[in-house]
Design a protein around this motif. Structure first.
Motif, PDB file in Angstrom:
ATOM      1  N   GLU A 155      49.175  10.441 146.025  1.00  0.00           N
ATOM      2  CA  GLU A 155      48.715   9.356 146.900  1.00  0.00           C
ATOM      3  C   GLU A 155      49.733   9.009 147.974  1.00  0.00           C
ATOM      4  O   GLU A 155      49.374   8.625 149.085  1.00  0.00           O
ATOM      5  CB  GLU A 155      48.407   8.104 146.078  1.00  0.00           C
ATOM      6  CG  GLU A 155      47.201   8.229 145.165  1.00  0.00           C
ATOM      7  CD  GLU A 155      47.530   8.796 143.791  1.00  0.00           C
ATOM      8  OE1 GLU A 155      48.669   9.280 143.592  1.00  0.00           O
ATOM      9  OE2 GLU A 155      46.644   8.762 142.915  1.00  0.00           O
ATOM     10  N   HIS A 173      43.182  22.250 126.084  1.00  0.00           N
ATOM     11  CA  HIS A 173      44.036  21.177 125.563  1.00  0.00           C
ATOM     12  C   HIS A 173      43.981  21.113 124.038  1.00  0.00           C
ATOM     13  O   HIS A 173      44.958  20.750 123.386  1.00  0.00           O
ATOM     14  CB  HIS A 173      43.597  19.824 126.130  1.00  0.00           C
ATOM     15  CG  HIS A 173      44.071  19.591 127.527  1.00  0.00           C
ATOM     16  ND1 HIS A 173      45.385  19.391 127.835  1.00  0.00           N
ATOM     17  CD2 HIS A 173      43.395  19.511 128.692  1.00  0.00           C
ATOM     18  CE1 HIS A 173      45.505  19.200 129.150  1.00  0.00           C
ATOM     19  NE2 HIS A 173      44.308  19.270 129.685  1.00  0.00           N
ATOM     20  N   ASP A 186      48.249  20.821 135.496  1.00  0.00           N
ATOM     21  CA  ASP A 186      48.701  21.396 136.765  1.00  0.00           C
ATOM     22  C   ASP A 186      48.667  20.345 137.876  1.00  0.00           C
ATOM     23  O   ASP A 186      49.556  20.297 138.729  1.00  0.00           O
ATOM     24  CB  ASP A 186      47.912  22.661 137.151  1.00  0.00           C
ATOM     25  CG  ASP A 186      46.408  22.540 136.935  1.00  0.00           C
ATOM     26  OD1 ASP A 186      45.944  21.447 136.539  1.00  0.00           O
ATOM     27  OD2 ASP A 186      45.697  23.542 137.145  1.00  0.00           O
TER      28      ASP A 186
HETATM   29  C1  LIG Z   1      48.673   7.810 139.976  1.00  0.00           C
HETATM   30  C2  LIG Z   1      47.375   8.270 139.517  1.00  0.00           C
HETATM   31  N1  LIG Z   1      46.578   8.933 140.367  1.00  0.00           N
HETATM   32  C3  LIG Z   1      45.367   9.387 139.972  1.00  0.00           C
HETATM   33  C4  LIG Z   1      44.944   9.166 138.704  1.00  0.00           C
HETATM   34  C5  LIG Z   1      43.590   9.656 138.271  1.00  0.00           C
HETATM   35  N2  LIG Z   1      43.687  10.817 137.431  1.00  0.00           N
HETATM   36  C6  LIG Z   1      43.605  10.728 136.096  1.00  0.00           C
HETATM   37  S1  LIG Z   1      43.655  12.188 135.332  1.00  0.00           S
HETATM   38  C7  LIG Z   1      43.726  13.005 136.785  1.00  0.00           C
HETATM   39  C8  LIG Z   1      43.686  14.481 136.871  1.00  0.00           C
HETATM   40  C9  LIG Z   1      44.661  15.140 136.015  1.00  0.00           C
HETATM   41  O1  LIG Z   1      44.627  16.492 136.315  1.00  0.00           O
HETATM   42  P1  LIG Z   1      45.634  17.469 135.632  1.00  0.00           P
HETATM   43  O2  LIG Z   1      46.994  16.897 135.629  1.00  0.00           O
HETATM   44  O3  LIG Z   1      45.466  18.797 136.251  1.00  0.00           O
HETATM   45  O4  LIG Z   1      45.135  17.480 134.112  1.00  0.00           O
HETATM   46  P2  LIG Z   1      43.715  17.978 133.562  1.00  0.00           P
HETATM   47  O5  LIG Z   1      42.841  16.783 133.457  1.00  0.00           O
HETATM   48  O6  LIG Z   1      43.208  19.030 134.466  1.00  0.00           O
HETATM   49  O7  LIG Z   1      44.054  18.503 132.226  1.00  0.00           O
HETATM   50  C10 LIG Z   1      43.751  12.112 137.856  1.00  0.00           C
HETATM   51  C11 LIG Z   1      43.812  12.518 139.258  1.00  0.00           C
HETATM   52  C12 LIG Z   1      45.796   8.454 137.841  1.00  0.00           C
HETATM   53  N3  LIG Z   1      45.451   8.178 136.592  1.00  0.00           N
HETATM   54  N4  LIG Z   1      46.980   8.020 138.269  1.00  0.00           N
END
Ligand SMILES: Cc1ncc(C[n+]2csc(CCOP(=O)(O)OP(=O)(O)O)c2C)c(N)n1
Ligand code: SF4
Ligand code: SF4
Ligand code: SF4
Lengths: 592, 203
Positions: free
Chosen positions: A52, A358, A422
């Motif tokens: 962000e 996971h 990721d």
């Molecule tokens: C600072 C912040 N930005 C955005 C989010 C929303 N958010 C929660 S999980 C996620 C995606 C996580 O993706 P990744 O790290 O690739 O893990 P995956 O779910 O693919 O296993 C996001 C963007 C958040 N919780 N906190």
């Protein structure tokens, strides 16, 4: 008229406002603002940024170039971007700059219970809040006008209710996309260089310096004065008994439950229209403030010296979760009937998709009692009490540094592992990794490479092979980057090769140096991976030990038959045949 | 008397096509010229969570996106544990349409919680409301997969109950679902009509 949810309507507003650049980072409930903008309005440059803070900086740069720009994120995301906002607040604006920020009111998506309006107070910038889709579109356009006219970034606060509620929006199909460069930057140490020109030092009042100062407090005072005449702030004088100051969807809750009340409905919740507030206060016997989230309008109104009733009647989080019309009825309507939920209905904890990578990692960590921190990812389900694979989970991108901190505090005697997605890795986790390398820490990191931000619906990341602006030559490789950073021990494994994965994790944990295990498997749900043969449970052999259930796969269920007998079964429609459950069964009851 | 509007809660679990259901229904009411507000409350991104949609149509502008407990005319539920969660929201003369499908909650699966000892179907029947129970097992068909298309079956049942035009509703289905699913969906719709015609007399 078109039916649109709030996110769709905001995207339409961006189009009608002639936005040139949209950037940001996914986060429920506001992710779809970007999705709709990108899909429907190809004229607008869109990007999901790495996080962000970067997203907002991109938007600030675009605004500096003279073009309308927007940054979209959820409120916890603005915590990450707050430093960038602090820099933009108080400086002169060239092209309108709007932050669309989603508050997860009621913790509907299960996040932290924050309120973006705090940033309005902190940085002295305006906040607008729509109460339905029509207003979401209209206020988006208005936000840009205010940003340019009063030279300030503007926050458009949307909520999980606004984002997910569909209602009619008047759309003029003849509107075409118009973009224009409002006023270009001037190359000098002038008003766009933050507010630092007002320095707390003798001599800083020198005219050569003060002429550079952007008098943003004056702009805000002007905006506050003008807001008494804004059509987005509506005073509805009705009965004299009850007056309510409200905004957002609580406006409609109020209208429905208290049809006779006099209401001041704010489209701009910050700064406040003082005259209108006093006018309402004089008109009614009792004045209430009904707002979702924190008691922010309430405090600001009380600061004006106006008596209002707020949180003493309507408790705030955690005593109240989701604000609903029922709460207003209960508190303000005499003899309202009480209705209570039936007791004993079991709760639905979220479960991972069948075949999720996971689950393999959680299972191995638990089997070997490896202490680990989870990041904000789909894998955090492993923190829930039925799995207990992780003992720590904090904010996005944090797990690598959390593990490092634990390890240095315990002199590296008990190795604590950081698991990260990721997306979390590229967002900010990579900083944690660089940090532990140059601070000579021997931590272990598991990076779950599922090629997307799965938890928010599968948006692309820097290492994905798709994306809005994707080109194969620009794809970043996690392993190469880890190597370049200086990680000593890097292995890449396929999640479904259970034994290899187990070995890799155990080796990494035992390793004397810092280590990274990259676990590959595209997100089953996002990429609709082909299914293998379904597994099933031999009821003759099953002892109902429930070890298989505790791996957390959605396809495994305990089912009560009509005869009342319970069986542990695999739903063959859901099972993708990954075989993980069979590794958990000591009785050989699960086979394909 | 002309119908001035109704409040409907649509409930179930992820993956049951609840959003499609409310989308199809909204198109029907749009055609009739009603004002609408539809609020979809979906929990965490993962599967297996509860889904709740507040659907309101009215001849006057709809105010709150959430329906107050006690103001619900119809509860249309695709999973019976979820049905129980909203029974108290119904009006005195509110009506329940519920599938007997049940997805054991993860809390029960993992023994974090005990399941309710009573039969959920019986609890629904004894709620004192008019109830219409649909058992997908009893209505299996070789022509379509009822476990995936209960939403369309329910749409037909609701349309029959309200006396709506099946022709128009089927047209909306045709226009809204991907080409290759149209035939299966229409079979499901017809099944819904026949279930409704056989059993709705109870209400
Ligand atoms: C600072 C912040 N930005 C955005 C989010 C929303 N958010 C929660 S999980 C996620 C995606 C996580 O993706 P990744 O790290 O690739 O893990 P995956 O779910 O693919 O296993 C996001 C963007 C958040 N919780 N906190
Ligand atoms: S969405 Fe993808 S990463 Fe998330 S639980 Fe499902 S399979 Fe796993
Ligand atoms: S792990 Fe094996 S024995 Fe235990 S409940 Fe599952 S299938 Fe039955
Ligand atoms: S094989 Fe087992 S763990 Fe894998 S999807 Fe099927 S039921 Fe779930």
């Amino acid at each position: 008229m078109k039916m649109m949810n709030g996110n769709e309507a905001v995207a339409r507003g961006a189009f009608e406002a002639g936005v040139k650049v949209a950037s940001g980072f996914p986060g429920t409930p506001s992710t779809e603002v970007m999705d709709y903008t990108q899909q429907r309005y190809p004229e607008i440059y869109c990007e999901w940024s790495t996080n962000e803070k970067v997203g907002l900086e991109v938007a600030i740069g675009a605004s500096f170039a003279g073009y309308r720009s927007l940054a979209v994120m959820k409120t916890v995301g603005l915590h990450v971007a707050a430093d960038a906002l602090g820099g933009a607040a108080g400086s002169q604006i060239n092209g309108g700059l709007v932050l669309v920020v989603g508050d997860d009111v009621g913790r509907i998506a299960g996040d932290d219970y924050n309120d973006v309006r705090h940033y309005g107070n902190m940085f002295n910038i305006p906040v607008l809040e729509p109460s339905d889709s029509q207003e979401a579109k209209d206020l988006m356009i208005r936000a840009f006008e205010i940003s340019e006219e009063y030279s300030t970034p503007v926050i458009l606060k949307i909520t999980s209710v606004i984002c997910k509620t569909t209602s009619a929006v008047a759309i003029d199909d003849n509107i075409t996309y118009k973009v224009n460069c409002r006023q270009k930057y001037k190359v000098s140490f002038s008003k766009v260089i933050m507010t630092t020109m007002m320095m707390n030092a003798k001599g800083s009042e020198h005219p050569k310096l003060t002429k550079c100062f952007n008098d943003f407090p004056a702009h805000m005072r002007q905006l506050a004065a003008d807001s008494n005449d804004f059509d987005i702030n509506k005073l509805e004088l009705n009965g004299k008994k009850i007056g309510v100051i409200t905004a957002g969807t609580p406006y409609f809750y109020t209208k429905e439950v208290l049809p006779d009340a006099s209401i001041l409905k704010l489209g701009m919740v910050m700064p406040l229209p003082e005259k209108l507030i006093r006018q309402l206060a004089e008109h009614v016997e009792k004045l209430y403030v009904i707002e979702d989230g924190h008691d922010i309008m309430e405090k600001n109104i009380k600061d004006l010296g106006v008596k209002v009733i707020g949180k003493e009647l309507f408790p705030k989080f955690p005593d109240m979760m989701r604000f609903t019309p029922d709460i207003i009825e209960e508190k303000l309507v005499p003899d309202a009937p009480k209705r209570t939920l039936m007791e004993g209905i079991p709760f639905r904890l979220p479960v991972s998709c069948a075949g999720c990578s996971h689950l393999f990692i959680s299972q191995i960590l638990r089997n070997h009692k490896i202490k680990a921190a989870a990041d904000v990812t789909c894998g955090l389900i492993g923190c829930f009490p039925h799995m207990e694979s992780y003992s720590l989970q904090k904010c996005m991108g944090s797990s690598i540094a959390l593990a490092h901190g634990y390890n240095v505090a315990t002199d590296h005697k008990e190795k604590f592992v950081g698991m990260i997605g990721d997306g979390g890795f590229w967002a900010t986790g990579i900083n944690g990794l660089m940090n532990l390398i140059f601070n000579d820490s021997q931590s272990t990191t598991i990076i779950v490479d599922n090629s997307c931000l799965a938890m928010t619906g599968g948006q692309h990341v820097a290492s994905s092979e798709f994306g809005f602006n994707y080109k194969p030559e620009n794809k970043l490789e996690i392993a190469k980057v880890c190597e370049a950073i200086g990680v000593k021990d890097i292995v890449t494994v396929d999640a479904y090769e259970f034994e290899n994965l187990e070995k890799a994790i155990l080796n990494a944990v035992k390793s004397e140096t810092n280590s990274v295990v990259i676990v590959q498997k595209p997100c089953v749900t996002k990429f609709k991976l082909p299914k293998g043969d379904a597994y099933s449970i031999d009821q003759e052999l099953c002892t109902q030990c429930r070890k298989c259930i505790n791996i957390g796969c959605l396809a495994i269920e305990s089912k009560k038959g009509t005869d009342g007998k319970v069986e542990i079964v695999i739903n063959e429609d859901l099972c993708v045949g990954c075989g993980l459950c069979s590794t958990a069964c000591k009785f050989d009851a699960i086979n394909s | 008397m002309q119908d001035t509007g109704k409040n409907i809660i649509i409930a179930g679990v992820g993956g049951q096509g609840i959003l499609l259901f409310s989308n199809l229904l909204s198109k029907y009411y749009m055609k009739l010229g009603y004002e609408l507000k539809i609020s979809d409350v979906i929990g965490l991104g993962q599967r297996g969570g509860g889904v709740e949609s507040h659907f309101r149509y009215s001849t006057k502008p709809v105010l709150s996106p959430f329906i107050k407990a006690g103001d619900v005319d119809y509860l249309l539920s695709f999973e019976q544990t979820e049905t129980l969660r909203y029974l108290h929201c119904l009006k005195e003369d509110g009506i329940v349409f519920s599938s007997t499908f049940e997805l054991t909650t993860s809390s029960v699966n993992t023994r974090l919680e005990k399941d309710m000892p009573e039969s959920k179907t019986e609890l629904i029947k004894q709620s004192g409301k008019k109830t219409f129970i649909i058992d997908p097992e009893e209505n299996k068909s070789p022509d379509f997969d009822i476990s995936k298309m209960m939403n369309i079956v329910m749409l037909a049942i609701y349309a029959e109950f309200r006396g709506y035009s099946h022709e128009e509703m089927m047209q909306i289905v045709r226009e809204s679902v991907p080409e290759k699913f149209v035939a299966g969906n229409l079979k499901a719709y017809e099944k819904g009509i026949s279930i409704a015609r056989a059993e709705l007399t109870d209400i």
